[in-house]
Design an enzyme around this catalytic site. Structure first.
Site, PDB file in Angstrom:
ATOM      1  N   VAL A  46       0.849  -1.185   0.000  1.00 14.92           N
ATOM      2  CA  VAL A  46       0.000   0.000   0.000  1.00 14.92           C
ATOM      3  C   VAL A  46       0.887   1.238   0.000  1.00 14.92           C
ATOM      4  CG1 VAL A  46      -1.878   1.203   1.184  1.00 14.92           C
ATOM      5  CG2 VAL A  46      -1.693  -1.287   1.383  1.00 14.92           C
ATOM      6  N   CYS A  47       0.564   2.180  -0.875  1.00 19.75           N
ATOM      7  CA  CYS A  47       1.287   3.456  -0.866  1.00 19.75           C
ATOM      8  C   CYS A  47       0.313   4.579  -1.172  1.00 19.75           C
ATOM      9  CB  CYS A  47       2.464   3.441  -1.829  1.00 19.75           C
ATOM     10  SG  CYS A  47       2.053   3.472  -3.565  1.00 19.75           S
ATOM     11  N   ALA A  48       0.834   5.765  -1.331  1.00 20.30           N
ATOM     12  CA  ALA A  48      -0.024   6.935  -1.521  1.00 20.30           C
ATOM     13  C   ALA A  48      -0.793   6.871  -2.839  1.00 20.30           C
ATOM     14  CB  ALA A  48       0.806   8.214  -1.441  1.00 20.30           C
ATOM     15  N   THR A  72       5.116   1.791  -5.649  1.00 19.97           N
ATOM     16  CA  THR A  72       4.981   0.469  -5.053  1.00 19.97           C
ATOM     17  C   THR A  72       4.777  -0.597  -6.122  1.00 19.97           C
ATOM     18  OG1 THR A  72       4.036   1.532  -3.122  1.00 19.97           O
ATOM     19  CG2 THR A  72       3.813  -0.821  -3.238  1.00 19.97           C
TER      20      THR A  72
END
Length: 103
Positions: free
Chosen positions: A7-9, A14
């Protein structure tokens, strides 16, 4: 099959890590599914994961993810900044598999 969710922004950087992890996973005798998503889309995928790994850029949200997913038996951790920066898929895959093993 083991399901690893990163999970990333925004899900962009990612996804590069997912590619590195998938390459590392090819050498293992296990069925491993590795995917990436932006934090805003996690509700679609989060409950299917065996482990959640957060990109360092959203490490400040770790407690939120821990509170939501660890009661469901899904461990949460932040990917090491150095491993993330170097796109060390082997080490990040090891981290995820160790977390699954310890649950």
């Amino acid at each position: 099959m083991k399901n690893i969710l990163l999970v990333c922004a925004a899900g962009m950087s990612t996804s590069l890590m997912v590619n590195k992890m998938q390459a590392a996973a090819k050498n293992r005798d296990e069925e491993i599914s590795i995917n990436a998503t932006a934090g805003g889309n996690i509700d679609k995928y989060g409950d299917q994961a065996d482990v959640l790994l957060l990109g360092p850029q959203i490490s400040y949200q770790k407690d939120e993810y821990v509170n939501k997913y660890e009661p469901k038996g899904i461990p949460v951790a932040v990917i090491d900044t150095v491993d993330y920066g170097l796109m060390n898929g082997e080490k990040v895959l090891d981290q995820a598999l160790q977390m699954i093993k310890e649950k």
